[in-house]
Design a protein around this motif. Sequence first.
Motif, PDB file in Angstrom:
ATOM      1  N   ALA A   1      -3.323 -10.344   0.692  1.00 52.97           N
ATOM      2  CA  ALA A   1      -3.102  -9.441   1.744  1.00 52.97           C
ATOM      3  C   ALA A   1      -1.871  -8.610   1.769  1.00 52.97           C
ATOM      4  CB  ALA A   1      -3.269 -10.140   2.955  1.00 52.97           C
ATOM      5  N   MET A   2      -0.620  -9.238   1.370  1.00 54.40           N
ATOM      6  CA  MET A   2       0.599  -8.694   1.360  1.00 54.40           C
ATOM      7  C   MET A   2       0.619  -7.479   0.090  1.00 54.40           C
ATOM      8  SD  MET A   2       2.960 -12.001   2.022  1.00 54.40           S
ATOM      9  CE  MET A   2       4.482 -11.252   0.983  1.00 54.40           C
ATOM     10  N   LEU A   3       0.094  -7.744  -1.006  1.00 54.92           N
ATOM     11  CA  LEU A   3      -0.095  -7.066  -2.030  1.00 54.92           C
ATOM     12  C   LEU A   3      -0.832  -5.792  -1.669  1.00 54.92           C
ATOM     13  CD1 LEU A   3       0.627  -6.267  -5.038  1.00 54.92           C
ATOM     14  CD2 LEU A   3      -1.150  -7.601  -5.721  1.00 54.92           C
ATOM     15  N   ARG A   4      -2.130  -5.869  -1.272  1.00 58.58           N
ATOM     16  CA  ARG A   4      -3.000  -5.111  -0.786  1.00 58.58           C
ATOM     17  C   ARG A   4      -2.206  -3.931   0.179  1.00 58.58           C
ATOM     18  NH1 ARG A   4      -6.656  -9.138  -1.105  1.00 58.58           N
ATOM     19  NH2 ARG A   4      -6.520  -9.736   1.049  1.00 58.58           N
ATOM     20  N   ASN A   5      -1.581  -4.694   1.146  1.00 61.95           N
ATOM     21  CA  ASN A   5      -0.993  -3.605   2.188  1.00 61.95           C
ATOM     22  C   ASN A   5       0.026  -2.648   1.398  1.00 61.95           C
ATOM     23  OD1 ASN A   5      -2.464  -5.077   4.340  1.00 61.95           O
ATOM     24  ND2 ASN A   5      -0.379  -6.390   4.842  1.00 61.95           N
ATOM     25  N   VAL A   6       0.925  -3.343   0.582  1.00 58.50           N
ATOM     26  CA  VAL A   6       1.765  -2.396  -0.065  1.00 58.50           C
ATOM     27  C   VAL A   6       0.807  -1.506  -1.029  1.00 58.50           C
ATOM     28  CG1 VAL A   6       3.321  -2.466  -1.902  1.00 58.50           C
ATOM     29  CG2 VAL A   6       3.627  -4.178  -0.362  1.00 58.50           C
ATOM     30  N   LEU A   7       0.028  -1.676  -1.878  1.00 58.77           N
ATOM     31  CA  LEU A   7      -0.690  -0.742  -2.789  1.00 58.77           C
ATOM     32  C   LEU A   7      -1.489   0.158  -1.733  1.00 58.77           C
ATOM     33  CD1 LEU A   7      -1.782  -2.989  -5.541  1.00 58.77           C
ATOM     34  CD2 LEU A   7       0.081  -1.676  -5.400  1.00 58.77           C
ATOM     35  N   ARG A   8      -2.135  -0.094  -0.869  1.00 56.72           N
ATOM     36  CA  ARG A   8      -3.101   0.661   0.152  1.00 56.72           C
ATOM     37  C   ARG A   8      -2.146   1.610   0.832  1.00 56.72           C
ATOM     38  NH1 ARG A   8      -7.086  -3.706   2.652  1.00 56.72           N
ATOM     39  NH2 ARG A   8      -8.282  -3.765   0.995  1.00 56.72           N
ATOM     40  N   THR A   9      -0.950   1.384   0.766  1.00 57.35           N
ATOM     41  CA  THR A   9      -0.057   2.449   1.394  1.00 57.35           C
ATOM     42  C   THR A   9       0.656   3.279   0.554  1.00 57.35           C
ATOM     43  OG1 THR A   9       0.718   0.894   3.342  1.00 57.35           O
ATOM     44  CG2 THR A   9       2.188   2.494   2.759  1.00 57.35           C
ATOM     45  N   ILE A  10       1.235   2.647  -0.767  1.00 52.46           N
ATOM     46  CA  ILE A  10       1.858   3.496  -1.423  1.00 52.46           C
ATOM     47  C   ILE A  10       0.990   4.229  -2.326  1.00 52.46           C
ATOM     48  CG2 ILE A  10       3.386   3.439  -3.542  1.00 52.46           C
ATOM     49  CD1 ILE A  10       4.841   2.894  -1.187  1.00 52.46           C
ATOM     50  N   ILE A  11      -0.224   3.985  -2.997  1.00 48.60           N
ATOM     51  CA  ILE A  11      -1.062   4.616  -3.920  1.00 48.60           C
ATOM     52  C   ILE A  11      -1.466   5.967  -3.266  1.00 48.60           C
ATOM     53  CG2 ILE A  11      -3.322   4.825  -4.871  1.00 48.60           C
ATOM     54  CD1 ILE A  11      -2.717   1.583  -5.685  1.00 48.60           C
ATOM     55  N   PRO A  12      -1.774   6.173  -2.337  1.00 48.57           N
ATOM     56  CA  PRO A  12      -2.499   7.444  -1.684  1.00 48.57           C
ATOM     57  C   PRO A  12      -1.333   8.397  -1.425  1.00 48.57           C
ATOM     58  CG  PRO A  12      -3.369   5.716  -0.278  1.00 48.57           C
ATOM     59  CD  PRO A  12      -2.254   4.967  -1.200  1.00 48.57           C
ATOM     60  N   ASN A  13      -0.022   7.862  -1.108  1.00 46.11           N
ATOM     61  CA  ASN A  13       1.141   8.772  -0.931  1.00 46.11           C
ATOM     62  C   ASN A  13       2.125   9.138  -2.159  1.00 46.11           C
ATOM     63  OD1 ASN A  13       0.536   9.142   2.006  1.00 46.11           O
ATOM     64  ND2 ASN A  13       0.717   6.814   2.299  1.00 46.11           N
ATOM     65  N   ALA A  14       1.795   8.466  -2.947  1.00 43.91           N
ATOM     66  CA  ALA A  14       2.929   8.677  -4.279  1.00 43.91           C
ATOM     67  C   ALA A  14       2.035   9.088  -5.212  1.00 43.91           C
ATOM     68  CB  ALA A  14       3.542   7.234  -4.457  1.00 43.91           C
ATOM     69  N   PRO A  15       2.195  10.504  -5.402  1.00 45.40           N
ATOM     70  CA  PRO A  15       1.209  11.016  -6.578  1.00 45.40           C
ATOM     71  C   PRO A  15       1.802  10.761  -8.199  1.00 45.40           C
ATOM     72  CG  PRO A  15       2.574  12.632  -5.311  1.00 45.40           C
ATOM     73  CD  PRO A  15       2.485  11.558  -4.549  1.00 45.40           C
TER      74      PRO A  15
END
Length: 158
Positions: free
Chosen positions: A121-135
């Motif tokens: 869950a911790m890894l998913r939270n980070v990836l779900r936040t960063i991936i859409p916002n960091a092109p």
Amino acid sequence: MSWWWAGDTGAARKKLEEVEQPCDCQSVGLIVGVTGIVGNSLAEILPLSDTPGGPWKLYGVARRPKPDWNADCLVEYIQCDVSNPNDTQSKLSALTDVTHIFYVTWTSRSTEADNCDINGAMLRNVLRTIIPNAPNLRHVCLQTGAKHYMGRHIVRRS
């Protein structure tokens, strides 16, 4: 001094020798778990002038307030509980310039199933936040495994 040797024996000395200059950064790292052994080492090595991919701009994430012993690290420190999706979203979604994620955090629970649940869950939270916002995100480095965090002597007993 080369970057790998500096990291092993002389990072602190080299850090003191270098003159701080404005960073014309080609790489932007997000170190999740910056106050741990691996995260703190990354925070010391990546800003050095001869580190591959550098110079680096760094964000460092940890659950607790920035410790005094970590005060001289050249990171933008972000206190964030990545096990909380709302806290992760609110504090990390503005990091649009991240090119590399160094995920070096881990938490322990009483059972292996609970460990998998919370750490996933911790890894998913980070990836779900960063991936859409960091092109410009190019690389995610995930360090995991009980031997990295506790040592082989602990793992053998379990």
